[in-house]
Scaffold this motif. Structure first.
Motif, PDB file in Angstrom:
ATOM      1  N   ALA A  38      43.595  37.703  48.027  1.00 24.12           N
ATOM      2  CA  ALA A  38      44.445  38.681  48.691  1.00 24.12           C
ATOM      3  C   ALA A  38      44.323  40.033  48.017  1.00 24.12           C
ATOM      4  O   ALA A  38      44.110  40.130  46.808  1.00 24.12           O
ATOM      5  N   SER A  39      44.484  41.070  48.805  1.00 23.98           N
ATOM      6  CA  SER A  39      44.403  42.428  48.266  1.00 23.98           C
ATOM      7  C   SER A  39      45.742  42.843  47.670  1.00 23.98           C
ATOM      8  O   SER A  39      46.805  42.528  48.211  1.00 23.98           O
ATOM      9  N   ALA A  40      45.700  43.567  46.569  1.00 26.01           N
ATOM     10  CA  ALA A  40      46.915  44.090  45.946  1.00 26.01           C
ATOM     11  C   ALA A  40      47.344  45.417  46.557  1.00 26.01           C
ATOM     12  O   ALA A  40      48.404  45.944  46.210  1.00 26.01           O
ATOM     13  N   SER A  50      45.833  33.548  46.225  1.00 24.72           N
ATOM     14  CA  SER A  50      46.728  34.687  46.025  1.00 24.72           C
ATOM     15  C   SER A  50      45.872  35.890  45.634  1.00 24.72           C
ATOM     16  O   SER A  50      44.656  35.887  45.827  1.00 24.72           O
ATOM     17  N   THR A  51      46.500  36.924  45.070  1.00 19.23           N
ATOM     18  CA  THR A  51      45.735  38.104  44.659  1.00 19.23           C
ATOM     19  C   THR A  51      44.814  37.818  43.476  1.00 19.23           C
ATOM     20  O   THR A  51      43.815  38.510  43.286  1.00 19.23           O
ATOM     21  N   GLN A  94      45.681  46.378  52.839  1.00 24.88           N
ATOM     22  CA  GLN A  94      44.379  46.076  53.415  1.00 24.88           C
ATOM     23  C   GLN A  94      44.592  45.099  54.566  1.00 24.88           C
ATOM     24  O   GLN A  94      45.391  44.170  54.466  1.00 24.88           O
ATOM     25  N   SER A 134      41.403  41.042  42.708  1.00 26.55           N
ATOM     26  CA  SER A 134      42.076  41.033  44.011  1.00 26.55           C
ATOM     27  C   SER A 134      41.188  41.639  45.092  1.00 26.55           C
ATOM     28  O   SER A 134      40.331  42.481  44.824  1.00 26.55           O
ATOM     29  N   GLY A 135      41.419  41.172  46.315  1.00 29.47           N
ATOM     30  CA  GLY A 135      40.707  41.726  47.461  1.00 29.47           C
ATOM     31  C   GLY A 135      39.207  41.532  47.423  1.00 29.47           C
ATOM     32  O   GLY A 135      38.461  42.325  47.999  1.00 29.47           O
ATOM     33  N   TYR A 181      50.546  37.096  49.772  1.00 32.11           N
ATOM     34  CA  TYR A 181      49.213  37.565  50.139  1.00 32.11           C
ATOM     35  C   TYR A 181      49.191  39.093  50.154  1.00 32.11           C
ATOM     36  O   TYR A 181      48.819  39.722  51.138  1.00 32.11           O
ATOM     37  N   GLY A 182      49.631  39.690  49.034  1.00 33.23           N
ATOM     38  CA  GLY A 182      49.600  41.134  48.888  1.00 33.23           C
ATOM     39  C   GLY A 182      50.820  41.802  49.493  1.00 33.23           C
ATOM     40  O   GLY A 182      51.765  41.155  49.950  1.00 33.23           O
TER      41      GLY A 182
END
Length: 525
Positions: free
Chosen positions: A137-139, A53-54, A142, A107-108, A307-308
């Motif tokens: 994952a990106s918050a 996850s993030t 992206q 994140s990311g 996933y964001g």
């Protein structure tokens, strides 16, 4: 294969499996391997990460004996700055597998993790270290890319090193996805692997063979042995170490077309009414797959993976809560494939999702006719189709937009577009369903769709009539799907690919405005 290659394959097997190796073409059983560092616990079966996850991820590894798993993690491959360290014991009760949930991650970010096993009694005896990788994952908005497929080592087509092993995993790794959705049939517990299979034209497929994979699985050790067999493959281990997985199961993790009632062996049911065969298979699945463990949801497979802001993935379980009629009988009798609790969860989570895209990862397709699945033939909804009709109507009423279904199971690849203008049942919004697989199993011809929900085949590829069904993996008709979501335009691109990375078919799907959020802002939800 050279003598050196053969020796390397044998050493990998002995490090990964507690099963006895039966060398192809040789009747004798090999002696147990004794490490030169026998007092040091080591990693067998490689590394895995999952449920990313993030800010969190699960790390998995298996030791060759009781040991303490130590995990260090960092944003740099050099581990110059370590974010943290965690440890957990790998014990006989879980076949020396261990899982750790890493939380509080940035994140990311690319996260590198290194794993080793220490002797529980004396930490000075530390085994080898292996390094894995995943990306959180990106918050923020992206771009995302991921792959999906299913169906690994089916119909007796096992690991033939001379033919490159499980090649689809190497091809998927070359695509450098952010994560992988395995839509089920991680193993084929009901499909033993023999030393040789004859191919069209007189050639021979030669499998690596193990004791536990040589029979239909009934015991816990045999179910575990199916997972360990697949992890002998260097392509799978390389992929697992670099790409996190979102895993669900289908039938062959237990037995063909299983359901909660009726799928038993001579051990029958336990005092709660659960099949002991299914319970053993479920235990092995959760031991060998890097899923989050929640005490209040023991054994549960269905879940949401966020996933964001661009993507939520809804992992379904179409096995554990289904009726046990194999979709046959009186249409007035209760029939379901999700069950009321899972269906209510899915509706609730879809309605609450703020992500641009909602992907439903299903272990079975909607419109392909099958007594084991949902569709029964042309006409209005019948039996399990009522449950799907209810779900699709809810999605329309709740204003849930940008929904895509992904699945495997059928052993060919296809793109289906569902439209109420073509359907007998019309209370839903149009949507896409994409089918891919197998990763490494027999290939079948495309199946027949019914018109209940108005599917149209936009693309399909499987074996031809001349080739015949259960076509071996060496003929190249092994498939996976690739999805990319652009962080700027939010357009989703779905590409169907084969084992040689040929792009067979592709479509760009622009996002629609989020009707649910529009209703919320206007006060009309």
């Amino acid at each position: 294969m050279t003598t050196a290659d053969a020796g390397s394959t044998r050493r990998r097997f002995l490090a990964c499996s507690a099963s006895t190796l039966v060398l192809s073409g040789i009747g004798n059983v090999a002696s147990p391997f004794l490490s030169r560092a026998a007092d040091r616990p080591n990693i067998s079966c490689g590394l895995q990460s999952g449920d990313v996850s993030t800010d969190a991820a699960v790390i998995w590894a298996r030791a060759d004996r009781a040991a303490r798993m130590r995990v260090d993690y960092s944003t740099t491959e050099s581990f110059r700055s370590v974010l943290g360290s965690r440890s957990i014991d790998a014990l006989p009760a879980s076949d020396f597998t261990a899982k750790l949930l890493l939380e509080g991650l940035p994140s990311g970010q690319d996260i590198f993790y290194r794993v080793r096993f220490d002797d529980i009694a004396d930490g000075r005896f530390a085994g080898e270290t292996q390094i894995g990788h995943f990306k959180t994952a990106s918050a923020v908005m992206q771009s995302i890319s991921f792959v999906w497929s299913g169906d690994t080592v089916g119909q007796g087509w096992g690991i033939d090193p001379a033919r490159g092993g499980l090649r689809s995993y190497r091809t998927m790794l070359d695509n450098r996805p952010d994560f992988f959705i395995h839509c089920g049939d991680h193993i084929y517990a009901d499909c033993p692997v023999e030393s040789e299979l004859k191919l069209p034209g007189g050639d021979v497929w030669r499998n690596i063979v193990t004791e536990d994979k040589s029979v239909v699985a009934h015991s816990l050790a045999q179910f575990r042995g199916n997972y360990k067999y697949n992890l002998l493959d260097e392509n799978m281990r390389a992929f697992n170490a670099q790409v996190p997985i979102l895993a669900q199961w289908d039938d062959h993790e237990v037995t063909d077309d299983w359901s909660p009632i009726g799928s038993i062996d001579d051990t029958g049911y336990d005092e709660t009414g659960a099949s002991r065969l299914v319970s053993r298979a479920r235990q092995a699945f959760h031991e060998f797959v890097p899923m989050r463990t929640r005490p209040d949801q023991a054994g549960q497979v269905y879940r949401k993976a966020s996933y964001g802001p661009l993507l939520d993935v809804f992992m379904l379980d179409m096995r554990s809560y289904r009726d046990s009629t194999w979709n046959k009988g009186d249409d007035q009798a209760p029939a379901f494939i999700l069950g009321p609790i899972q269906l209510a969860w899915l509706k609730r989570e879809l309605a609450a999702s703020d992500a641009t895209w909602k992907v439903i990862a299903a272990d079975l397709p909607i419109g392909l006719i099958s007594l084991d699945a949902i569709a029964l033939g042309d006409g209005p909804p019948a039996r399990r189709e009522h449950e799907i009709a209810d779900l699709l109507s809810f999605i329309k009423r709740a204003g849930v937009s940008n929904l895509v279904w992904l699945t495997a199971d059928m052993h060919y690849t296809a793109a289906h577009h569902y439209d109420p203008d073509r359907a007998v049942f019309q209370d839903f919004e149009p949507f896409w369903e994409f089918v891919s697989g197998p990763l490494h199993a027999g290939t079948w011809a495309p199946g027949q769709l019914d018109n209940t929900f108005g599917p149209a085949v936009k693309f399909a590829k499987g074996c031809s009539e001349a080739q015949g069904e259960n076509l071996a993996p060496c003929f190249g008709l092994q498939f996976f799907g690739h999805v990319s979501i652009d962080g700027g335009s939010e357009v989703m691109t779905v590409t169907l690919k084969d084992v040689d990375d040929h792009a067979l078919w592709s479509v760009d799907i622009p996002p629609r405005p989020n009707a649910r959020l529009s209703r919320l802002s206007s006060g009309h939800f």
